[in-house]
Design an enzyme around this catalytic site. Structure first.
Site, short mmCIF file in Angstrom:
data_model
loop_
_atom_site.label_atom_id
_atom_site.label_comp_id
_atom_site.label_asym_id
_atom_site.label_seq_id
_atom_site.Cartn_x
_atom_site.Cartn_y
_atom_site.Cartn_z
N ARG A 48 60.46 -2.37 31.40
CA ARG A 48 60.86 -3.42 32.34
C ARG A 48 62.38 -3.53 32.27
O ARG A 48 62.95 -3.63 31.17
CB ARG A 48 60.20 -4.74 31.91
CG ARG A 48 60.75 -5.97 32.61
CD ARG A 48 60.13 -6.17 33.96
NE ARG A 48 60.70 -7.32 34.65
CZ ARG A 48 60.78 -7.42 35.98
NH1 ARG A 48 60.33 -6.46 36.75
NH2 ARG A 48 61.31 -8.48 36.54
N VAL A 49 63.02 -3.50 33.44
CA VAL A 49 64.47 -3.75 33.49
C VAL A 49 64.62 -5.13 34.09
O VAL A 49 64.41 -5.32 35.30
CB VAL A 49 65.19 -2.67 34.32
CG1 VAL A 49 66.67 -2.98 34.45
CG2 VAL A 49 64.98 -1.29 33.68
N CYS A 53 68.05 -14.54 34.11
CA CYS A 53 67.85 -15.71 34.96
C CYS A 53 67.72 -16.89 34.02
O CYS A 53 66.62 -17.20 33.55
CB CYS A 53 66.60 -15.54 35.82
SG CYS A 53 66.27 -16.99 36.83
N CYS A 66 60.90 -15.31 37.53
CA CYS A 66 61.51 -14.52 36.44
C CYS A 66 60.89 -14.79 35.07
O CYS A 66 60.59 -13.84 34.33
CB CYS A 66 63.01 -14.79 36.38
SG CYS A 66 63.83 -14.39 37.92
N GLY A 92 71.80 -14.18 38.42
CA GLY A 92 71.90 -14.48 39.86
C GLY A 92 72.09 -13.24 40.72
O GLY A 92 72.88 -13.26 41.67
N ASP A 125 72.34 -8.74 47.00
CA ASP A 125 72.05 -8.27 45.64
C ASP A 125 73.24 -7.43 45.17
O ASP A 125 73.49 -6.37 45.72
CB ASP A 125 70.76 -7.44 45.65
CG ASP A 125 70.26 -7.12 44.25
OD1 ASP A 125 71.03 -7.28 43.28
OD2 ASP A 125 69.09 -6.72 44.13
N ARG A 127 73.67 -6.33 41.98
CA ARG A 127 73.43 -5.73 40.66
C ARG A 127 73.69 -4.24 40.64
O ARG A 127 73.51 -3.55 41.64
CB ARG A 127 71.97 -6.00 40.24
CG ARG A 127 71.76 -7.42 39.81
CD ARG A 127 70.31 -7.70 39.54
NE ARG A 127 69.52 -7.66 40.77
CZ ARG A 127 68.21 -7.85 40.81
NH1 ARG A 127 67.55 -8.02 39.69
NH2 ARG A 127 67.58 -7.85 41.95
N THR A 148 57.89 -3.09 38.13
CA THR A 148 58.74 -3.73 39.15
C THR A 148 58.03 -3.78 40.49
O THR A 148 57.11 -3.00 40.75
CB THR A 148 60.08 -2.98 39.31
OG1 THR A 148 60.94 -3.75 40.15
CG2 THR A 148 59.91 -1.60 39.95
N LYS A 153 65.71 -1.60 43.08
CA LYS A 153 65.89 -1.36 41.65
C LYS A 153 65.37 0.03 41.27
O LYS A 153 66.02 0.77 40.53
CB LYS A 153 65.13 -2.44 40.86
CG LYS A 153 65.28 -2.34 39.36
CD LYS A 153 64.31 -3.26 38.64
CE LYS A 153 64.72 -4.72 38.67
NZ LYS A 153 63.82 -5.58 37.87
N1 GTP Z 1 71.76 -15.20 43.91
C1 GTP Z 1 70.53 -15.57 43.61
N2 GTP Z 1 69.95 -15.01 42.54
C2 GTP Z 1 68.69 -15.37 42.27
C3 GTP Z 1 67.98 -16.33 43.01
N3 GTP Z 1 66.76 -16.49 42.47
C4 GTP Z 1 66.71 -15.65 41.41
N4 GTP Z 1 67.87 -14.97 41.28
C5 GTP Z 1 68.23 -13.91 40.34
O1 GTP Z 1 67.50 -12.77 40.71
C6 GTP Z 1 67.34 -11.91 39.60
C7 GTP Z 1 65.91 -11.45 39.56
O2 GTP Z 1 65.73 -10.68 40.69
P1 GTP Z 1 64.37 -10.49 41.46
O3 GTP Z 1 64.68 -9.83 42.77
O4 GTP Z 1 63.63 -11.80 41.43
O5 GTP Z 1 63.51 -9.57 40.62
P2 GTP Z 1 63.78 -8.09 40.31
O6 GTP Z 1 63.83 -8.08 38.81
O7 GTP Z 1 64.91 -7.51 41.04
O8 GTP Z 1 62.50 -7.41 40.89
P3 GTP Z 1 61.19 -7.20 40.11
O9 GTP Z 1 61.45 -6.04 39.20
O10 GTP Z 1 60.16 -6.88 41.12
O11 GTP Z 1 60.90 -8.47 39.39
C8 GTP Z 1 67.81 -12.69 38.38
O12 GTP Z 1 69.13 -12.23 38.05
C9 GTP Z 1 67.87 -14.13 38.91
O13 GTP Z 1 68.86 -14.90 38.26
C10 GTP Z 1 68.63 -16.90 44.14
O14 GTP Z 1 68.08 -17.70 44.89
N5 GTP Z 1 69.90 -16.50 44.38
ZN ZN Z 2 64.76 -16.36 38.30
#
Ligand code: GTP
Ligand code: ZN
Length: 193
Positions: A48-49, A53, A66, A92, A125, A127, A148, A153
């Site tokens: 898991r990456v 949050c 999260c 975020g 996004d 990241r 995921t 990602k």
């Molecule tokens: N900018 C922003 N960041 C958010 C928000 N809600 C959650 N996050 C951030 O989103 C990140 C998680 O991303 P997600 O897209 O939920 O999940 P993911 O890890 O990319 O995807 P999965 O692997 O499927 O879980 C964390 O860094 C959270 O802090 C939001 O409303 N705005």
């Molecule tokens: Zn979150």
């Protein structure tokens, strides 16, 4: 980006006794990895990456999924007795904690999660996953089965050189508070079932 494994220790948790590895990136950011079992063999590793949050992982926020996703990943890895979680300090989606709180304030006014980032001048996004590839390498991980639902990602990790042999669905329960957020991720960010 260069990152180095600095030190490791034991991390007992309710799910398993993991090893906790501390990494330091060149830009000063500190990241961690949790590992269980021998992850250096050729057999693909359940991985898991996870992006930081604070609100979801530590403060029980129901705005996102999260915290439950992190817990579910730890449980799944404990069940199979082998795996790795990279915990990346990309709060975020890379905009940082205070900006995420700003983005939540915009969502309180009616914007969705993507629009809120954009009105603040950010990409939906921001990241980056190069450090994840470097962390997997330093831990001796060769192939991963990635937990995921996020196609961006998955692609970014593969482009960064991570050998992802399988995508493993990683859904958790939706709450009344996270429903719109998760629907927006599916509609605008391509999140998969
Ligand atoms: N900018 C922003 N960041 C958010 C928000 N809600 C959650 N996050 C951030 O989103 C990140 C998680 O991303 P997600 O897209 O939920 O999940 P993911 O890890 O990319 O995807 P999965 O692997 O499927 O879980 C964390 O860094 C959270 O802090 C939001 O409303 N705005
Ligand atoms: Zn979150």
């Amino acid at each position: 980006m260069s990152i180095k494994l600095v030190t490791s220790t034991i991390l007992p948790t309710p799910f398993a006794e993991f090893r906790l590895h501390g990494f330091e990136a060149k830009n000063g950011k500190e990241h961690v990895a949790l590992t269980l079992g021998d992850i250096t063999t050729d057999e693909p590793v359940l991985a898991r990456v996870h992006s930081e949050c604070l609100t979801g992982d530590a403060l029980f926020s129901l705005r996102c999924d999260c915290g439950p996703q992190l817990e579910a990943a730890m449980k799944k890895i404990a069940e199979v007795g082998r795996g790795v979680i990279l915990y990346l300090r990309q709060e975020g989606r890379g905009i940082g904690l205070i900006n995420k709180i700003r983005a939540y304030a915009e969502q309180d006014k009616g914007l969705d999660t993507v629009e809120a980032n954009e009105i603040l001048g950010f990409l939906p996004d921001q990241r980056e996953y190069d450090i994840a590839a470097a962390m997997f390498n330093q831990l001796g991980v060769k192939q991963v089965r990635l937990l995921t639902n996020n196609p961006r990602k998955l692609n970014a990790l593969q482009e960064a050189g991570v050998n992802v042999v399988e995508r493993v669905q990683h859904r958790v329960k939706t709450t009344a508070h996270s429903h719109r957020y998760l629907a927006t991720k599916a509609a605008k960010m391509g999140h998969m079932e």
